[in-house]
Design a protein around this motif. Structure first.
Motif, mmCIF file in Angstrom:
data_model
loop_
_atom_site.group_PDB
_atom_site.id
_atom_site.type_symbol
_atom_site.label_atom_id
_atom_site.label_comp_id
_atom_site.label_asym_id
_atom_site.label_seq_id
_atom_site.Cartn_x
_atom_site.Cartn_y
_atom_site.Cartn_z
ATOM 1 N N ASN A 44 0.802 -1.228 0.000
ATOM 2 C CA ASN A 44 0.000 0.000 0.000
ATOM 3 C C ASN A 44 0.837 1.281 0.000
ATOM 4 O O ASN A 44 0.463 2.260 0.615
ATOM 5 N N CYS A 45 2.004 1.279 -0.684
ATOM 6 C CA CYS A 45 2.779 2.510 -0.766
ATOM 7 C C CYS A 45 2.595 3.150 -2.134
ATOM 8 O O CYS A 45 3.138 4.212 -2.407
ATOM 9 N N GLY A 46 1.832 2.531 -3.014
ATOM 10 C CA GLY A 46 1.525 3.151 -4.298
ATOM 11 C C GLY A 46 2.367 2.647 -5.462
ATOM 12 O O GLY A 46 2.535 3.349 -6.448
ATOM 13 N N LYS A 47 2.891 1.439 -5.362
ATOM 14 C CA LYS A 47 3.699 0.894 -6.465
ATOM 15 C C LYS A 47 2.879 0.749 -7.739
ATOM 16 O O LYS A 47 3.342 1.092 -8.825
ATOM 17 N N THR A 48 1.677 0.238 -7.571
ATOM 18 C CA THR A 48 0.879 -0.018 -8.764
ATOM 19 C C THR A 48 0.413 1.280 -9.411
ATOM 20 O O THR A 48 0.400 1.399 -10.637
ATOM 21 N N ALA A 49 0.061 2.272 -8.581
ATOM 22 C CA ALA A 49 -0.313 3.578 -9.133
ATOM 23 C C ALA A 49 0.860 4.145 -9.925
ATOM 24 O O ALA A 49 0.698 4.709 -11.012
ATOM 25 N N LEU A 50 2.080 3.968 -9.391
ATOM 26 C CA LEU A 50 3.281 4.451 -10.063
ATOM 27 C C LEU A 50 3.514 3.675 -11.368
ATOM 28 O O LEU A 50 3.856 4.245 -12.403
ATOM 29 N N PHE A 51 3.299 2.373 -11.293
ATOM 30 C CA PHE A 51 3.435 1.510 -12.466
ATOM 31 C C PHE A 51 2.480 1.981 -13.566
ATOM 32 O O PHE A 51 2.866 2.107 -14.727
ATOM 33 N N ASN A 52 1.233 2.267 -13.178
ATOM 34 C CA ASN A 52 0.253 2.736 -14.156
ATOM 35 C C ASN A 52 0.684 4.073 -14.754
ATOM 36 O O ASN A 52 0.512 4.319 -15.944
ATOM 37 N N GLN A 53 1.266 4.955 -13.910
ATOM 38 C CA GLN A 53 1.775 6.240 -14.381
ATOM 39 C C GLN A 53 2.859 6.042 -15.440
ATOM 40 O O GLN A 53 2.868 6.697 -16.460
ATOM 41 N N LEU A 54 3.786 5.121 -15.145
ATOM 42 C CA LEU A 54 4.927 4.932 -16.030
ATOM 43 C C LEU A 54 4.515 4.275 -17.339
ATOM 44 O O LEU A 54 4.946 4.679 -18.415
ATOM 45 N N THR A 55 3.668 3.263 -17.239
ATOM 46 C CA THR A 55 3.399 2.444 -18.423
ATOM 47 C C THR A 55 2.085 2.793 -19.092
ATOM 48 O O THR A 55 1.768 2.242 -20.145
ATOM 49 N N VAL A 59 4.261 11.718 -6.912
ATOM 50 C CA VAL A 59 2.856 11.697 -6.497
ATOM 51 C C VAL A 59 2.169 10.811 -7.527
ATOM 52 O O VAL A 59 1.759 11.265 -8.583
ATOM 53 N N ALA A 60 2.078 9.520 -7.210
ATOM 54 C CA ALA A 60 1.704 8.549 -8.241
ATOM 55 C C ALA A 60 0.271 8.706 -8.715
ATOM 56 O O ALA A 60 -0.065 8.281 -9.814
ATOM 57 N N VAL A 61 -0.598 9.324 -7.893
ATOM 58 C CA VAL A 61 -1.993 9.403 -8.313
ATOM 59 C C VAL A 61 -2.273 10.645 -9.155
ATOM 60 O O VAL A 61 -3.380 10.840 -9.620
ATOM 61 N N ARG A 73 -1.439 13.095 -12.509
ATOM 62 C CA ARG A 73 -0.863 13.117 -13.846
ATOM 63 C C ARG A 73 0.493 13.828 -13.798
ATOM 64 O O ARG A 73 0.603 14.903 -13.216
ATOM 65 N N GLY A 74 1.525 13.236 -14.350
ATOM 66 C CA GLY A 74 2.839 13.862 -14.348
ATOM 67 C C GLY A 74 3.554 13.760 -13.020
ATOM 68 O O GLY A 74 4.621 14.341 -12.831
ATOM 69 N N GLY A 75 2.975 13.014 -12.081
ATOM 70 C CA GLY A 75 3.573 12.908 -10.750
ATOM 71 C C GLY A 75 4.811 12.040 -10.699
ATOM 72 O O GLY A 75 5.468 11.952 -9.671
ATOM 73 N N ALA A 76 5.143 11.394 -11.825
ATOM 74 C CA ALA A 76 6.316 10.517 -11.840
ATOM 75 C C ALA A 76 7.426 11.077 -12.718
ATOM 76 O O ALA A 76 8.387 10.386 -13.031
ATOM 77 N N LYS A 77 7.292 12.372 -13.107
ATOM 78 C CA LYS A 77 8.258 12.981 -14.035
ATOM 79 C C LYS A 77 9.690 12.882 -13.533
ATOM 80 O O LYS A 77 10.595 12.475 -14.254
ATOM 81 N N ALA A 78 9.870 13.253 -12.265
ATOM 82 C CA ALA A 78 11.219 13.260 -11.697
ATOM 83 C C ALA A 78 11.812 11.858 -11.713
ATOM 84 O O ALA A 78 13.002 11.676 -11.988
ATOM 85 N N LEU A 79 10.960 10.872 -11.467
ATOM 86 C CA LEU A 79 11.437 9.483 -11.443
ATOM 87 C C LEU A 79 11.876 9.051 -12.842
ATOM 88 O O LEU A 79 12.950 8.469 -13.017
ATOM 89 N N ILE A 80 11.060 9.384 -13.854
ATOM 90 C CA ILE A 80 11.412 9.018 -15.223
ATOM 91 C C ILE A 80 12.743 9.660 -15.611
ATOM 92 O O ILE A 80 13.634 9.002 -16.159
#
Lengths: 610, 81
Positions: free
Chosen positions: A10-21, A148-150, A152-159
């Motif tokens: 429950n730390c948001g891995k899947t939300a992040l996965f959905n963001q990335l892919t 912020v995985a939930v 839009r664009g919340g994973a920019k820094a990670l990418i």
């Protein structure tokens, strides 16, 4: 490059996965949503294709459940057919670092390149948690990015960070640190990098004071469940009426062009419109049920319900954790059975799997609704409740109570009596995200429509053939279906099912119902349309059986459907999840036995009383 | 005092987690979740039936623990000797 997403539950891995892919994996607010490894890919700005693995959440590499074991094995490069990841993105909930950092340290010790994604940074800021990211990165020796995985664009820094370069491997200071040493390290890192104004969210405390209250908590849970079933019945009605008359009008319109006695006219009218139409009208009810389940999943309430019910479920040989898989089973037993992977104890897990089919899945709703609408008068009870809603509620509870009974018997039969664990995290409450709920409903509607257009259509057409051929001999006095293959088969089965009050039409409908329960309704629609002299379509199936069946038969069929193991896909999933044909035989055998006994008792008692 | 006997709402500090039997996986999991010496914990609520399970707050995380699980955690309650 292969990247694995790991982190606490429950730390948001899947939300992040959905963001990335750009994927649409299921996200919810409780631990253990992802129970399998999921793979996706995306093309980074540099043009490289990155493969992303979404892994089940784990508190530790000391795995205590099958889903945690998957994560451990993939990270160690021991998972069969899966190379060790080139980069591990360790996801941590920024609002819960005390717990999550410990696992980060464990991941760092693997000796593979690691990037730490501090997720839910928005929630952390709102709560007044300040994190010195640069210092955290320096102390951990790994790059740290905020996400912020939930959003839009919340994973920019990670990418951007992943695309830049693979970070260096930090040699672990201590090879085999003890648990205490890890916690000591976490504490010193937290002290240097994080300042918190308070430990908990005021709103969580306030809600939990009521939601977990010994008296009000249970009352709220019961009210909520009752409200859901009432809503499924009453909200859907106007939409169902509209769909019903729409299909009837379409049927009349389409078949109007065909000669009334042609085979094509019969196929379209009796097979397609009578069969499919009978199933299609239940879409609104299924979606309303799913709406509630999705909202409950997203809000974080489900683990609270598990908390309230643990004691009771433990007494009968289950665990509070089983509440979530069992609630999903009201939608469909297949995801419910898969969700049992987050139950650590293998005994608890097997019991939950075996009783999951007793939870009334949405595929049974068409059967219940058809019979209730035809046989139970719609009148109000005590001014507020609808008698039909109460009967539906009773049927659901019949399933639940028998599940408790079956679990209790299994507990008694079990030889291994050692201790079972609960240990379950209760997440912060969260406002459900409208977009996620919308997506979930859309997906469910598509699954239902695909079933209607695929397997249910095929079986309905097949049934039409079986009940049309061979045609009646010259000078036949009975309806044509009596001479067909299906008619003869139904009469053969009737011998077995006569004691429980099933006529041969019901017996025919039970056979295709094995593939999907909804088909039983479609099949009844077809069978009655074939044997009727007039062109009755789906909308008239209810009144038709109300005329032809006794109340005892209707009640007996309802009782049958509380238990009947009529779903091949469920049995297949039990086989896959437990890797044992024996368990499949046990499940199918006991469900069939219970169904027959319950129907027998219902039919004989109802007949004696009337 | 055992965490399972702690009064509701009281703040306490973990002293140790003891194995109920050799190689106790439940005790190991509790340590993994942060139940180690020096951590502050609080018993937030008790379950509705027989006061089981317990809602335990440790750091900013809340866990539901059965009484038998919480009994493995030895705590010192603030204001009590």
């Amino acid at each position: 490059m292969r990247i694995a997403l790991v982190g606490n539950p429950n730390c948001g891995k899947t939300a992040l996965f959905n963001q990335l892919t750009g994927g649409r994996q299921k996200v919810a607010n409780y631990a253990g949503v992802t129970v399998e490894r999921k793979e996706g890919r995306f093309v980074a700005p540099s043009g490289r294709t990155l493969h992303i693995l979404d892994l089940p959440g784990a508190y530790s590499f000391e795995a205590t459940s099958p889903d945690e074991a998957i994560t451990r094995d993939v990270c160690h490069g021991r998972y069969p057919g899966e190379a060790a990841p080139d980069l591990i993105v360790c996801v941590a909930d920024a609002t819960n670092l005390r717990l999550h950092l410990r696992f980060v340290l464990e991941v760092r010790r693997l000796g593979r390149p690691v990037v730490l994604a501090l997720n839910m940074m928005d929630a952390a800021r709102r709560r007044g948690i300040a994190i010195d990211v640069a210092e955290l990165s320096r102390r951990l020796g790994v790059p740290v990015v905020e996400t912020v995985a939930v959003k839009r664009g919340g994973a920019k820094a990670l990418i951007a960070r992943i695309d830049e370069s693979v970070p260096d491997i930090v040699p672990a200071a201590i090879d085999q640190a003890s648990v205490e040493q890890l916690h000591t390290e976490v504490r010193s890192i937290l002290a240097a990098t994080v300042t918190t104004s308070r430990d908990t969210v005021a709103i969580d405390d306030a809600i939990d004071r009521w939601a977990l209250h010994p008296v009000f908590g249970l009352a709220i849970l019961a009210t909520l469940m009752f409200f859901i079933f009432q809503a499924v019945f009453s909200w859907a009605e106007p939409i169902m009426d509209a769909i019903e008359s729409g299909i009837a009008a379409l049927g009349v319109f389409v078949t109007g062009f065909l000669p009334a006695d042609s085979a094509l006219h019969s196929l379209l009218n009796d097979g397609l419109f009578a069969g499919l139409g009978a199933v299609l009208v239940f879409l609104p009810q299924i979606l309303i049920l799913f709406l509630f389940i999705l909202v409950l999943e997203e809000s974080g309430y489900l683990p609270r319900a598990a908390f309230l019910l643990d004691r009771m479920m433990f007494r009968v040989g289950l665990t509070g954790r089983a509440f979530i898989p069992l609630l999903s089973s009201f939608a469909c037993a297949i995801p419910g059975i898969m969700a049992t992977r987050s139950i650590q104890d293998p005994r608890d897990r097997l019991t939950t799997i075996l009783v999951a089919p007793l939870m009334t899945c949405s595929a049974r709703l068409p059967v219940y609704t058809l019979l209730i609408a035809a046989f139970i008068p719609s009148r109000s009870v005590w001014g507020v409740f609808n008698l039909q809603g109460i009967v539906l509620f009773t049927l659901y509870f019949a399933g639940i109570f028998s599940a408790l009974g079956v679990a209790f018997v299994m507990k008694r039969l079990r030889k291994d009596k050692s201790e079972h664990a609960l240990i379950m995290e209760l997440p912060s409450y969260r406002l459900p995200n409208v977009r996620d709920i919308g997506l979930g409903l859309w997906e469910r509607a598509m699954i239902f429509l695909k079933r209607v257009g695929g397997i249910i259509l095929a079986l309905t057409v097949l049934l039409w053939f079986l009940s049309s051929f061979p045609g009646p001999p010259d000078g036949a006095t009975q309806p044509a279906i009596d001479y067909s293959i299906a008619g003869r088969l139904g009469r053969m089965l009737e011998v077995i099912f006569a004691p429980i009050g099933f006529n041969w039409q019901i017996c025919i409908a039970l056979v295709p119902g094995l593939a999907a329960r909804e088909v039983a309704v479609a099949a009844l629609g077809t069978v009655y349309a074939m044997s009727g002299s007039d062109d009755s379509v789906a909308s008239q199936l209810g009144p038709l059986i109300a005329n032809q069946w006794s109340l005892a038969t209707a009640l007996s069929l309802l009782a049958w459907y509380v238990f009947a193991p009529q779903c091949m896909s469920t049995l297949a999933v039990i086989r896959r999840e437990t890797n044992s044909w024996r368990n499949v035989a046990v499940a199918a055998g006991y469900l069939f036995g219970l169904a027959y006994l319950a129907s027998l008792a219902t039919y004989q008692i109802a007949r004696a009383l009337s | 005092m055992r965490l399972s006997d702690a009064p509701k709402g009281a703040n306490a500090v973990v002293q140790s987690v003891s194995d109920a039997h050799p190689a106790d996986p439940i005790a190991q999991r509790l340590r993994d979740l942060g139940f180690v010496a020096g951590e502050p914990v609080r018993l937030v609520a008790r379950g509705p039936l027989g006061g089981d399970p317990l809602l335990i707050q440790i750091g900013s995380t809340r866990f539901a623990l059965r009484k038998s699980e919480a009994a493995r955690v030895d705590v010192l309650v603030d204001g009590a000797a």
